[in-house]
Each structure stands twice: as structure tokens, then as C-alpha cells.
Design a protein around this motif. Sequence first.
Motif, PDB file in Angstrom:
ATOM      1  N   ASP A  48       0.830  -1.212   0.000  1.00 50.50           N
ATOM      2  CA  ASP A  48       0.000   0.000   0.000  1.00 50.50           C
ATOM      3  C   ASP A  48       0.862   1.259   0.000  1.00 50.50           C
ATOM      4  O   ASP A  48       0.483   2.276  -0.568  1.00 50.50           O
ATOM      5  CB  ASP A  48      -0.906   0.035   1.229  1.00 50.50           C
ATOM      6  N   GLU A  49       2.009   1.178   0.659  1.00 46.02           N
ATOM      7  CA  GLU A  49       2.887   2.344   0.776  1.00 46.02           C
ATOM      8  C   GLU A  49       3.581   2.671  -0.545  1.00 46.02           C
ATOM      9  O   GLU A  49       4.037   3.794  -0.742  1.00 46.02           O
ATOM     10  CB  GLU A  49       3.927   2.110   1.870  1.00 46.02           C
ATOM     11  N   ILE A  50       3.684   1.695  -1.423  1.00 44.44           N
ATOM     12  CA  ILE A  50       4.371   1.897  -2.713  1.00 44.44           C
ATOM     13  C   ILE A  50       3.404   1.687  -3.876  1.00 44.44           C
ATOM     14  O   ILE A  50       3.791   1.255  -4.952  1.00 44.44           O
ATOM     15  CB  ILE A  50       5.611   0.980  -2.830  1.00 44.44           C
ATOM     16  N   LEU A  51       2.136   2.018  -3.670  1.00 40.80           N
ATOM     17  CA  LEU A  51       1.112   1.776  -4.692  1.00 40.80           C
ATOM     18  C   LEU A  51       1.430   2.449  -6.015  1.00 40.80           C
ATOM     19  O   LEU A  51       1.029   1.971  -7.072  1.00 40.80           O
ATOM     20  CB  LEU A  51      -0.273   2.166  -4.192  1.00 40.80           C
ATOM     21  N   GLN A  52       2.180   3.553  -5.991  1.00 38.09           N
ATOM     22  CA  GLN A  52       2.530   4.237  -7.245  1.00 38.09           C
ATOM     23  C   GLN A  52       3.463   3.401  -8.115  1.00 38.09           C
ATOM     24  O   GLN A  52       3.593   3.665  -9.299  1.00 38.09           O
ATOM     25  CB  GLN A  52       3.114   5.634  -6.973  1.00 38.09           C
ATOM     26  N   GLU A  53       4.086   2.368  -7.561  1.00 40.54           N
ATOM     27  CA  GLU A  53       4.924   1.475  -8.373  1.00 40.54           C
ATOM     28  C   GLU A  53       4.076   0.513  -9.203  1.00 40.54           C
ATOM     29  O   GLU A  53       4.545  -0.025 -10.197  1.00 40.54           O
ATOM     30  CB  GLU A  53       5.887   0.679  -7.487  1.00 40.54           C
ATOM     31  N   PHE A  54       2.830   0.289  -8.778  1.00 38.84           N
ATOM     32  CA  PHE A  54       1.958  -0.675  -9.459  1.00 38.84           C
ATOM     33  C   PHE A  54       0.842  -0.006 -10.237  1.00 38.84           C
ATOM     34  O   PHE A  54       0.239  -0.612 -11.114  1.00 38.84           O
ATOM     35  CB  PHE A  54       1.307  -1.628  -8.442  1.00 38.84           C
ATOM     36  N   THR A  55       0.503   1.222  -9.835  1.00 37.86           N
ATOM     37  CA  THR A  55      -0.679   1.905 -10.378  1.00 37.86           C
ATOM     38  C   THR A  55      -0.325   3.344 -10.771  1.00 37.86           C
ATOM     39  O   THR A  55       0.731   3.844 -10.391  1.00 37.86           O
ATOM     40  CB  THR A  55      -1.799   1.971  -9.311  1.00 37.86           C
ATOM     41  N   PRO A  56      -1.235   4.006 -11.460  1.00 36.05           N
ATOM     42  CA  PRO A  56      -1.018   5.426 -11.763  1.00 36.05           C
ATOM     43  C   PRO A  56      -1.386   6.326 -10.578  1.00 36.05           C
ATOM     44  O   PRO A  56      -1.260   7.546 -10.669  1.00 36.05           O
ATOM     45  CB  PRO A  56      -1.964   5.671 -12.943  1.00 36.05           C
ATOM     46  N   TYR A  57      -1.825   5.750  -9.476  1.00 36.82           N
ATOM     47  CA  TYR A  57      -2.274   6.530  -8.329  1.00 36.82           C
ATOM     48  C   TYR A  57      -1.094   6.881  -7.423  1.00 36.82           C
ATOM     49  O   TYR A  57      -0.174   6.097  -7.254  1.00 36.82           O
ATOM     50  CB  TYR A  57      -3.325   5.750  -7.532  1.00 36.82           C
ATOM     51  N   SER A  58      -1.191   8.052  -6.813  1.00 29.57           N
ATOM     52  CA  SER A  58      -0.101   8.486  -5.947  1.00 29.57           C
ATOM     53  C   SER A  58      -0.521   8.587  -4.478  1.00 29.57           C
ATOM     54  O   SER A  58       0.314   8.797  -3.623  1.00 29.57           O
ATOM     55  CB  SER A  58       0.447   9.836  -6.418  1.00 29.57           C
ATOM     56  N   GLN A  59      -1.824   8.436  -4.206  1.00 26.61           N
ATOM     57  CA  GLN A  59      -2.280   8.553  -2.822  1.00 26.61           C
ATOM     58  C   GLN A  59      -3.531   7.722  -2.609  1.00 26.61           C
ATOM     59  O   GLN A  59      -4.170   7.283  -3.548  1.00 26.61           O
ATOM     60  CB  GLN A  59      -2.565  10.012  -2.484  1.00 26.61           C
ATOM     61  N   ASP A  60      -3.844   7.535  -1.334  1.00 25.69           N
ATOM     62  CA  ASP A  60      -5.048   6.834  -0.908  1.00 25.69           C
ATOM     63  C   ASP A  60      -5.964   7.844  -0.239  1.00 25.69           C
ATOM     64  O   ASP A  60      -5.469   8.651   0.552  1.00 25.69           O
ATOM     65  CB  ASP A  60      -4.681   5.727   0.077  1.00 25.69           C
ATOM     66  N   PRO A  61      -7.251   7.894  -0.494  1.00 26.80           N
ATOM     67  CA  PRO A  61      -7.984   7.014  -1.412  1.00 26.80           C
ATOM     68  C   PRO A  61      -7.603   7.297  -2.869  1.00 26.80           C
ATOM     69  O   PRO A  61      -7.290   8.422  -3.230  1.00 26.80           O
ATOM     70  CB  PRO A  61      -9.445   7.344  -1.149  1.00 26.80           C
ATOM     71  N   ILE A  62      -7.637   6.240  -3.661  1.00 23.08           N
ATOM     72  CA  ILE A  62      -7.211   6.362  -5.059  1.00 23.08           C
ATOM     73  C   ILE A  62      -8.291   7.016  -5.915  1.00 23.08           C
ATOM     74  O   ILE A  62      -7.989   7.669  -6.891  1.00 23.08           O
ATOM     75  CB  ILE A  62      -6.801   5.001  -5.655  1.00 23.08           C
ATOM     76  N   LEU A  63      -9.545   6.812  -5.549  1.00 24.39           N
ATOM     77  CA  LEU A  63     -10.660   7.454  -6.244  1.00 24.39           C
ATOM     78  C   LEU A  63     -11.514   8.165  -5.206  1.00 24.39           C
ATOM     79  O   LEU A  63     -12.035   7.530  -4.294  1.00 24.39           O
ATOM     80  CB  LEU A  63     -11.525   6.412  -6.975  1.00 24.39           C
ATOM     81  N   ALA A  64     -11.613   9.462  -5.335  1.00 24.50           N
ATOM     82  CA  ALA A  64     -12.462  10.251  -4.439  1.00 24.50           C
ATOM     83  C   ALA A  64     -13.249  11.202  -5.320  1.00 24.50           C
ATOM     84  O   ALA A  64     -12.754  12.244  -5.719  1.00 24.50           O
ATOM     85  CB  ALA A  64     -11.618  11.002  -3.427  1.00 24.50           C
ATOM     86  N   ASP A  65     -14.469  10.790  -5.669  1.00 29.11           N
ATOM     87  CA  ASP A  65     -15.249  11.549  -6.626  1.00 29.11           C
ATOM     88  C   ASP A  65     -16.733  11.328  -6.364  1.00 29.11           C
ATOM     89  O   ASP A  65     -17.170  10.190  -6.201  1.00 29.11           O
ATOM     90  CB  ASP A  65     -14.875  11.083  -8.042  1.00 29.11           C
ATOM     91  N   GLN A  66     -17.493  12.383  -6.316  1.00 35.50           N
ATOM     92  CA  GLN A  66     -18.945  12.309  -6.170  1.00 35.50           C
ATOM     93  C   GLN A  66     -19.371  11.396  -5.024  1.00 35.50           C
ATOM     94  O   GLN A  66     -20.190  10.498  -5.186  1.00 35.50           O
ATOM     95  CB  GLN A  66     -19.591  11.847  -7.484  1.00 35.50           C
ATOM     96  N   GLU A 115     -15.808   3.222 -13.210  1.00 30.99           N
ATOM     97  CA  GLU A 115     -17.098   2.727 -13.714  1.00 30.99           C
ATOM     98  C   GLU A 115     -17.626   1.587 -12.838  1.00 30.99           C
ATOM     99  O   GLU A 115     -18.810   1.518 -12.529  1.00 30.99           O
ATOM    100  CB  GLU A 115     -16.883   2.259 -15.159  1.00 30.99           C
ATOM    101  N   VAL A 116     -16.740   0.691 -12.426  1.00 28.95           N
ATOM    102  CA  VAL A 116     -17.137  -0.444 -11.577  1.00 28.95           C
ATOM    103  C   VAL A 116     -17.669   0.074 -10.241  1.00 28.95           C
ATOM    104  O   VAL A 116     -18.747  -0.317  -9.794  1.00 28.95           O
ATOM    105  CB  VAL A 116     -15.947  -1.401 -11.334  1.00 28.95           C
ATOM    106  N   PHE A 117     -16.917   0.974  -9.620  1.00 30.84           N
ATOM    107  CA  PHE A 117     -17.296   1.437  -8.290  1.00 30.84           C
ATOM    108  C   PHE A 117     -18.510   2.361  -8.316  1.00 30.84           C
ATOM    109  O   PHE A 117     -19.304   2.355  -7.372  1.00 30.84           O
ATOM    110  CB  PHE A 117     -16.088   2.059  -7.588  1.00 30.84           C
ATOM    111  N   GLN A 118     -18.685   3.131  -9.393  1.00 32.01           N
ATOM    112  CA  GLN A 118     -19.910   3.940  -9.525  1.00 32.01           C
ATOM    113  C   GLN A 118     -21.123   3.025  -9.624  1.00 32.01           C
ATOM    114  O   GLN A 118     -22.160   3.270  -9.012  1.00 32.01           O
ATOM    115  CB  GLN A 118     -19.832   4.854 -10.761  1.00 32.01           C
ATOM    116  N   SER A 119     -21.004   1.958 -10.414  1.00 30.84           N
ATOM    117  CA  SER A 119     -22.112   1.014 -10.570  1.00 30.84           C
ATOM    118  C   SER A 119     -22.405   0.293  -9.256  1.00 30.84           C
ATOM    119  O   SER A 119     -23.562   0.083  -8.904  1.00 30.84           O
ATOM    120  CB  SER A 119     -21.781   0.003 -11.672  1.00 30.84           C
TER     121      SER A 119
END
Length: 139
Positions: A48-66, A115-119
Motif C-alpha cells: 500500500d505504501e508503494i502503490l505508485q509502483e503498481f498503479t497510476p495513483y499516488s495517494q489513498d484514497p485512489i478514487l475520491a469523486d462524487q 465505472e465499476v465502483f460507480q455502478s
Amino acid sequence: MLIKECKGFELEKEKSNTSEDFFNRSEVTFIENGEEKTLHVLYVRYFDEILQEFTPYSQDPILADQGLDVTFKDIVALVCLLKNPGLRGRKRLYINSKHDFAAYFQDIDFSKLPEVFQSLKQKNSYELRSPLEFILQPK
């Protein structure tokens, strides 16, 4: 396949001589052929601490929208299932190798995850037609 839930959490020590506080668990619950199944993925919390090595995300939560807060822990089991559909028949997966963990995230189309998490939030489910829709295809 119908995805019903994706969630993750940090394990806590139940006894002082256990190492649970070094691990996270991610779960994806889905229905396939009328049967509800859950894949539990146990992995080293350090990832979790190095998530940017596996994903395009740089922080947690990775998706914070609406009103949607999705953490890295929430996507791990889903990504494993998408990358390796053969895991549908398994209940548990344990990953302690950074190399093995990274392999699951390689070529994942992260732009489709919201899209998955919105659904899941709106309809309490997500209809997964093919895991290949989430894998980047070579051009």
C-alpha cells in the motif's frame, strides 16, 4: 459475472504474538452461474505504501469523486480476479512477493475502475462481460 462488492481492510492483531498487523485483506464478491463467491486476497501491507509502483495513483484514497471513496485495498482483489480469471474457483490468494503482486497490476486499464465502483454504489452490482475489457491490449 456479476460483481457485488469490492472492499479492503487492514488486519489487526488478535494476539500479541501474531503478525496480522503486517497484512491487508482485499475481497471481491461476485455471482457466477447463480452461485455467490468471494475471493479473499491477503497481501503484505507495505505494498500500500508503494502503490505508485503498481498503479497510476499516488495517494489513498485512489478514487475520491462524487461521494465515492475507493482505497487501494478495495481494488486489489478485483484486479487479481480481472488479471487471472482462473481465480474464480479459489477462495483465497496470498501474495507476499512484490514481483508477483506487481504482475497482477501490469497492463490493467485503470481508467475503467471508476465505472465499476460507480455502478456498485448506484446499483449495488456491476455486470462484468469480459475481464479482457480491463486489460490494455498491445497496439
